[in-house]
Design an enzyme around this catalytic site. Sequence first.
Site, PDB file in Angstrom:
ATOM      1  N   HIS A 189       1.524   5.039  -1.874  1.00 24.41           N
ATOM      2  CA  HIS A 189       1.080   6.085  -2.799  1.00 24.41           C
ATOM      3  C   HIS A 189       2.319   6.763  -3.382  1.00 24.41           C
ATOM      4  CE1 HIS A 189      -3.148   5.715  -1.647  1.00 24.41           C
ATOM      5  NE2 HIS A 189      -2.706   5.537  -0.419  1.00 24.41           N
ATOM      6  N   LEU A 190       2.591   6.475  -4.645  1.00 27.41           N
ATOM      7  CA  LEU A 190       3.785   7.040  -5.296  1.00 27.41           C
ATOM      8  C   LEU A 190       3.470   8.329  -6.056  1.00 27.41           C
ATOM      9  CD1 LEU A 190       5.605   3.797  -6.505  1.00 27.41           C
ATOM     10  CD2 LEU A 190       6.232   5.283  -4.599  1.00 27.41           C
TER      11      LEU A 190
ATOM     12  N   ASN B  32      -6.810   8.827   6.855  1.00 27.31           N
ATOM     13  CA  ASN B  32      -8.068   8.133   6.623  1.00 27.31           C
ATOM     14  C   ASN B  32      -7.811   6.656   6.339  1.00 27.31           C
ATOM     15  OD1 ASN B  32     -10.766   8.391   6.608  1.00 27.31           O
ATOM     16  ND2 ASN B  32     -10.951   9.106   4.499  1.00 27.31           N
TER      17      ASN B  32
ATOM     18  N   HIS C 157       0.842  -1.216   0.000  1.00 28.37           N
ATOM     19  CA  HIS C 157       0.000   0.000   0.000  1.00 28.37           C
ATOM     20  C   HIS C 157       0.865   1.250   0.000  1.00 28.37           C
ATOM     21  CE1 HIS C 157      -4.114   1.508   1.591  1.00 28.37           C
ATOM     22  NE2 HIS C 157      -3.490   2.489   0.968  1.00 28.37           N
TER      23      HIS C 157
ATOM     24  N   ASP D 284       0.501   2.414   3.856  1.00 26.93           N
ATOM     25  CA  ASP D 284      -0.355   3.519   3.408  1.00 26.93           C
ATOM     26  C   ASP D 284       0.467   4.809   3.330  1.00 26.93           C
ATOM     27  OD1 ASP D 284      -2.472   4.954   2.464  1.00 26.93           O
ATOM     28  OD2 ASP D 284      -3.691   4.827   4.272  1.00 26.93           O
TER      29      ASP D 284
HETATM   30  O1  DOR Z   1      -5.056   9.032   4.610  1.00 25.13           O
HETATM   31  C1  DOR Z   1      -5.156   8.577   3.492  1.00 25.13           C
HETATM   32  N1  DOR Z   1      -4.467   9.101   2.464  1.00 25.13           N
HETATM   33  N2  DOR Z   1      -5.998   7.560   3.270  1.00 25.13           N
HETATM   34  C2  DOR Z   1      -6.269   7.124   2.021  1.00 25.13           C
HETATM   35  O2  DOR Z   1      -7.033   6.183   1.881  1.00 25.13           O
HETATM   36  C3  DOR Z   1      -5.684   7.786   0.847  1.00 25.13           C
HETATM   37  C4  DOR Z   1      -4.415   8.440   1.213  1.00 25.13           C
HETATM   38  C5  DOR Z   1      -3.905   9.387   0.152  1.00 25.13           C
HETATM   39  O3  DOR Z   1      -3.871   8.988  -1.022  1.00 25.13           O
HETATM   40  O4  DOR Z   1      -3.464  10.481   0.501  1.00 25.13           O
END
Ligand code: DOR
Length: 432
Positions: free
Chosen positions: A67-68, A282, A65, A309
Amino acid sequence: MPERSPEPLVVRGGTVLDAGGSRRADVVVAGGVVVAVGSRVDPPPGAIELDATGCVVAPGLVDLHTHLREPGREEAETVETGARAAALGGYTAVVAMPNTDPAIDSAALVAAVRELGRRAPVEVAVAGAITVGREGTRLAPMAEMARLGVRLFTDDGRGVQDARLMRRALEYASGLGVTLAEHCEDEALAAGGQMHEGPWSSRLGIAGQPAEAEELMVMRDIALCRLTGARLHLLHLSTSGSLALLRAAKAGGLPITAEAAPHHFTLTDEAVASFDPVFKVNPPLRGAADVDALKFALADGTLDAIATDHAPHPAEAKELPFDEAPPGMLGLETALALALSELDCPIETVLSLLSWQPARIAGLTATQGGPVEPGRSANLCVIDPAARWTVDPDRSASRSRNTPYAGRELTGRVRHTVAAGEAVVVDGEALR
Ligand code: DOR
């Protein structure tokens, strides 16, 4: 996967630990693969020596998980900077989330991000979106993405709200032999909530989202998993109620796996009392009882993986007032040390949660997750479990600085990372 023919190397003096157990052994790597493991190895002349005295030599970590942010949000992170942060954190593979701009919802976008990944220091697998644009209304062309090797699909950042569409997606995924990964959040119930709903949200006067906003979707998706028989992975579970539902579903034999993020087992909603948006995420940080339940579920096998995450956001976004700032925290460089420092379980369990179990869920077992034995891809991390260090956001390789752990002292540090046979981190420094 990085394409290169790195110089041979030998990892000397450590304890090799993989799913098969532990043994004192040196590891010789050449041509991208492990060529020898033992106490009397004979490395090729000129092999680089990596000292592993007092260290554990494990299969590289695998993040389900990450985010790049490429394409579209390169001011926050790029494939290159995120992959460098991953290597520093001991990861040799990451799964890039598709909530980019545009969303990764077609074979062309999958191919573009994979192409960026070929130059990265660690393996970059790509998750595809379940629905077109992650809008939750029409299924994305999962088959064309699966043909390129995509094994995980998710609308992460959002859950699929329409139960009928989720049922169709699960049926389709089952036919393709891929896994759907759900961000469990009922948007109607969570609407407007900026933090966990509880005593702290009341005291601070910040609108909350109840635990039930997550649990309702966990409940629904377990029902849909039962209906379809399709493989389901539940992302970043954060409440004790979700874990009780998961435990019952697994006891019933359903093909469900689930992950937890380090911030959910190391921080509580009390941190929001600072009003610092670095603590906004989140699902939101929950209460102490949820933290305890997560730790218990990681130790007893209810949860299958720790996933970061890792969600970079630029400083100007995280400097907005709490209710306007975007949710998300960095995670790649601190996950292992947080797990080693805060979980009440042996390092074997921590590594299974961070390496071989996520490798299996991501469908990456051909190259990742060990075992450390001749013929296997040389994806390794060398960990000093006793080293103490202090988190310094300014030393992060990420393009963003939004770690909630600045100044926190942790135990357990990545010393070296070997990805596809190349030493990409040596003595805690990224080499590229
Ligand atoms: O806190 C979060 N940030 N929860 C997510 O599900 C998405 C993520 C984001 O892409 O910033």
